[in-house]
Design an enzyme around this catalytic site. Structure first.
Site, PDB file in Angstrom:
ATOM      1  N   ARG A   1       6.374   1.865  -9.642  1.00 50.33           N
ATOM      2  CA  ARG A   1       6.704   0.852 -10.651  1.00 50.33           C
ATOM      3  C   ARG A   1       7.251  -0.400  -9.958  1.00 50.33           C
ATOM      4  O   ARG A   1       7.865  -0.326  -8.914  1.00 50.33           O
ATOM      5  CB  ARG A   1       7.760   1.385 -11.622  1.00 50.33           C
ATOM      6  CG  ARG A   1       7.438   2.739 -12.218  1.00 50.33           C
ATOM      7  CD  ARG A   1       6.415   2.655 -13.320  1.00 50.33           C
ATOM      8  NE  ARG A   1       6.206   3.954 -13.932  1.00 50.33           N
ATOM      9  CZ  ARG A   1       5.050   4.594 -13.896  1.00 50.33           C
ATOM     10  NH1 ARG A   1       4.036   4.082 -13.288  1.00 50.33           N
ATOM     11  NH2 ARG A   1       4.916   5.756 -14.482  1.00 50.33           N
ATOM     12  N   GLY A   2       7.037  -1.545 -10.581  1.00 51.66           N
ATOM     13  CA  GLY A   2       7.588  -2.788 -10.062  1.00 51.66           C
ATOM     14  C   GLY A   2       6.645  -3.569  -9.172  1.00 51.66           C
ATOM     15  O   GLY A   2       6.972  -4.675  -8.742  1.00 51.66           O
ATOM     16  N   CYS A   3       5.487  -3.022  -8.895  1.00 47.90           N
ATOM     17  CA  CYS A   3       4.497  -3.742  -8.101  1.00 47.90           C
ATOM     18  C   CYS A   3       3.549  -4.461  -9.053  1.00 47.90           C
ATOM     19  O   CYS A   3       3.211  -3.943 -10.114  1.00 47.90           O
ATOM     20  CB  CYS A   3       3.705  -2.782  -7.211  1.00 47.90           C
ATOM     21  SG  CYS A   3       4.712  -1.978  -5.959  1.00 47.90           S
ATOM     22  N   GLU A   4       3.122  -5.667  -8.677  1.00 48.12           N
ATOM     23  CA  GLU A   4       2.215  -6.431  -9.527  1.00 48.12           C
ATOM     24  C   GLU A   4       0.878  -5.716  -9.690  1.00 48.12           C
ATOM     25  O   GLU A   4       0.326  -5.641 -10.780  1.00 48.12           O
ATOM     26  CB  GLU A   4       1.994  -7.819  -8.928  1.00 48.12           C
ATOM     27  CG  GLU A   4       1.183  -8.739  -9.815  1.00 48.12           C
ATOM     28  CD  GLU A   4       1.120 -10.136  -9.277  1.00 48.12           C
ATOM     29  OE1 GLU A   4       0.013 -10.677  -9.203  1.00 48.12           O
ATOM     30  OE2 GLU A   4       2.182 -10.694  -8.937  1.00 48.12           O
ATOM     31  N   LEU A   5       0.357  -5.199  -8.589  1.00 43.36           N
ATOM     32  CA  LEU A   5      -0.880  -4.421  -8.619  1.00 43.36           C
ATOM     33  C   LEU A   5      -0.516  -2.945  -8.516  1.00 43.36           C
ATOM     34  O   LEU A   5       0.507  -2.590  -7.922  1.00 43.36           O
ATOM     35  CB  LEU A   5      -1.783  -4.802  -7.441  1.00 43.36           C
ATOM     36  CG  LEU A   5      -2.279  -6.241  -7.421  1.00 43.36           C
ATOM     37  CD1 LEU A   5      -3.010  -6.524  -6.114  1.00 43.36           C
ATOM     38  CD2 LEU A   5      -3.177  -6.515  -8.601  1.00 43.36           C
TER      39      LEU A   5
END
Length: 161
Positions: A75-79
């Site tokens: 979680r928290g990654c753009e991709l």
């Protein structure tokens, strides 16, 4: 007859789970990150050379469709990016997947520091500090920096469990 069908069905589910575990284990052995070297990144004369190395290292991480599950998603990654960890013989082994070669290359920098190491060897490891010493954050977009920090946090979470 019904008992045999139920037993066969349950055995099939059990075998599918075993096959999935074995597939993940085999996949985890797939990525040879031996060409990845922090020293090589340090001696690169400019950011363009460093970026080229990161992309080359990203190509070392193969696609692993079997780890692309909601529980492995960071979680928290753009991709979307996925990370799994196994412990064998007292050592930790990680497998990573993403669609971006840059993110895979940055993950490779992290994985070479944690793969095939014991809990004692990893106890005082400062992944964020090591990457900060490389000066990468000033060249990466805020979303890539956030993604990299998310990967580090997930590695630390998996090591603590």
């Amino acid at each position: 007859m019904l008992v045999w069908v139920i037993a066969y069905h349950l055995a099939g589910e059990f075998n599918a789970r075993i096959a999935n575990v074995l597939a993940i284990e085999i996949t985890m052995l797939y990525d040879d990150l031996s060409p990845v070297s922090l020293d090589q990144l340090l001696i690169a004369s400019n950011w363009q050379q460093q970026y080229k190395l990161i992309i080359q290292w990203g190509k070392l991480i193969g696609t692993k469709l079997d780890i692309r599950t909601p529980e492995n998603l960071i979680r928290g990654c753009e991709l979307p990016v996925w990370l799994v960890c196994q412990q064998r013989g007292g050592k930790f082994y990680f497998a990573f997947d993403a669609d971006s070669s840059v993110i895979k290359g940055l993950a490779a920098l992290l994985l070479v520091q944690v793969n095939d190491r014991s809990r004692d060897e990893l106890r005082n490891l400062d992944l964020a500090g090591t990457l900060k010493s490389l000066g990468l954050e000033k060249h990466l977009t805020p979303s890539r920096n956030n993604g990299l920090n998310g990967i580090i946090a997930r590695i630390e979470e998996l090591l603590a469990s």
